[in-house]
Motif scaffolding. Sequence first.
Motif, PDB file in Angstrom:
ATOM      1  N   GLU A 183       0.832  -1.213   0.000  1.00 43.81           N
ATOM      2  CA  GLU A 183       0.000   0.000   0.000  1.00 43.81           C
ATOM      3  C   GLU A 183       0.861   1.255   0.000  1.00 43.81           C
ATOM      4  O   GLU A 183       0.564   2.225  -0.700  1.00 43.81           O
ATOM      5  CB  GLU A 183      -0.899  -0.017   1.232  1.00 43.81           C
ATOM      6  N   HIS A 184       1.951   1.234   0.768  1.00 45.81           N
ATOM      7  CA  HIS A 184       2.804   2.423   0.881  1.00 45.81           C
ATOM      8  C   HIS A 184       3.726   2.598  -0.322  1.00 45.81           C
ATOM      9  O   HIS A 184       3.908   3.704  -0.817  1.00 45.81           O
ATOM     10  CB  HIS A 184       3.641   2.326   2.159  1.00 45.81           C
ATOM     11  N   VAL A 185       4.312   1.497  -0.795  1.00 45.59           N
ATOM     12  CA  VAL A 185       5.340   1.570  -1.833  1.00 45.59           C
ATOM     13  C   VAL A 185       4.751   1.544  -3.244  1.00 45.59           C
ATOM     14  O   VAL A 185       5.178   2.281  -4.120  1.00 45.59           O
ATOM     15  CB  VAL A 185       6.358   0.428  -1.656  1.00 45.59           C
ATOM     16  N   TRP A 186       3.739   0.697  -3.473  1.00 44.89           N
ATOM     17  CA  TRP A 186       3.163   0.544  -4.811  1.00 44.89           C
ATOM     18  C   TRP A 186       1.840   1.285  -4.978  1.00 44.89           C
ATOM     19  O   TRP A 186       1.450   1.591  -6.093  1.00 44.89           O
ATOM     20  CB  TRP A 186       2.960  -0.928  -5.137  1.00 44.89           C
ATOM     21  N   GLY A 187       1.126   1.537  -3.906  1.00 50.11           N
ATOM     22  CA  GLY A 187      -0.144   2.240  -3.997  1.00 50.11           C
ATOM     23  C   GLY A 187      -1.341   1.316  -4.084  1.00 50.11           C
ATOM     24  O   GLY A 187      -1.211   0.097  -4.262  1.00 50.11           O
ATOM     25  N   ASP A 188      -2.527   1.902  -3.992  1.00 53.90           N
ATOM     26  CA  ASP A 188      -3.772   1.132  -3.956  1.00 53.90           C
ATOM     27  C   ASP A 188      -4.078   0.418  -5.261  1.00 53.90           C
ATOM     28  O   ASP A 188      -4.847  -0.541  -5.276  1.00 53.90           O
ATOM     29  CB  ASP A 188      -4.948   2.051  -3.598  1.00 53.90           C
ATOM     30  N   ASN A 189      -3.496   0.882  -6.371  1.00 52.85           N
ATOM     31  CA  ASN A 189      -3.836   0.314  -7.675  1.00 52.85           C
ATOM     32  C   ASN A 189      -2.912  -0.825  -8.097  1.00 52.85           C
ATOM     33  O   ASN A 189      -2.963  -1.268  -9.238  1.00 52.85           O
ATOM     34  CB  ASN A 189      -3.798   1.416  -8.741  1.00 52.85           C
ATOM     35  N   TYR A 190      -2.079  -1.298  -7.182  1.00 55.07           N
ATOM     36  CA  TYR A 190      -1.162  -2.391  -7.519  1.00 55.07           C
ATOM     37  C   TYR A 190      -1.933  -3.694  -7.685  1.00 55.07           C
ATOM     38  O   TYR A 190      -2.756  -4.062  -6.848  1.00 55.07           O
ATOM     39  CB  TYR A 190      -0.118  -2.535  -6.411  1.00 55.07           C
ATOM     40  N   PHE A 191      -1.633  -4.429  -8.777  1.00 55.12           N
ATOM     41  CA  PHE A 191      -2.346  -5.658  -9.082  1.00 55.12           C
ATOM     42  C   PHE A 191      -1.478  -6.910  -8.941  1.00 55.12           C
ATOM     43  O   PHE A 191      -1.944  -8.014  -9.181  1.00 55.12           O
ATOM     44  CB  PHE A 191      -2.892  -5.614 -10.521  1.00 55.12           C
ATOM     45  N   GLY A 192      -0.221  -6.751  -8.570  1.00 53.94           N
ATOM     46  CA  GLY A 192       0.684  -7.884  -8.524  1.00 53.94           C
ATOM     47  C   GLY A 192       0.611  -8.668  -7.233  1.00 53.94           C
ATOM     48  O   GLY A 192      -0.233  -8.428  -6.368  1.00 53.94           O
TER      49      GLY A 192
END
Length: 226
Positions: A183-192
């Motif tokens: 959540e902090h590094v990639w953000g809410d839109n991360y799908f991996g």
Amino acid sequence: MEKYDIYLVEDEENLSEVLKAYMQKEGWNVTVFDNGDAAVDAVSDKPHLWVLDIMLPGTDGYQVLKAIKNEEDTPVIFISARDQDLDRVLGLEMGSDDYLSKPIPATRAHYSCKENFKSGLWVKYIRCTKSRTKRIYHDPIGRTIIDTEENNEAVDLTTKEMDLMLLLSAEIGKAFSREKIIEHVWGDNYFGSERAVDDVVRRVRKKMPRIHLETLYGYGYRILSS
């Protein structure tokens, strides 16, 4: 105006010309490659940023990305017209810093490049051990460095490695779950998958072996004082 060197790897001539024109308006130096083999040969040049297509003649974008990361952690923006979720996951897990889906608005690509060139010099002090203070800063071309006092050595970090270190070092001893790190590094839109976290941690440990970065199996990570 900073003279950044951007290597654009794209075999669609019309797209590469549009992207190149937008970047050059910003005053950046843009070199275009239309195949993966030529891009791999140029990895040792170490430009400030790569904009890299996945589907390329010869060596594909995944192999070019691997060659780039084996040489140096230069920021890479991945672009693709294929299965978006799959390419996004693979690209991010391999170390790309952003992912753009074709058709790409030139303004969106331009914005992504600018985000990777965070200007200014700032210093943040963090406590990683009881007796040492580490200095963390961004230099004017956007690279992130941790200066370790015990050996006077500067360590280059990617944006995601830096974000991870800032998160974990903000509260020494506190455990952060992989979900929180994503959540902090990639953000809410991360799908991996959460494996991307483990990969970044692995790279940080290799670069900074003196930092006590502890694994909490089945949960996440934390930094402990030595």
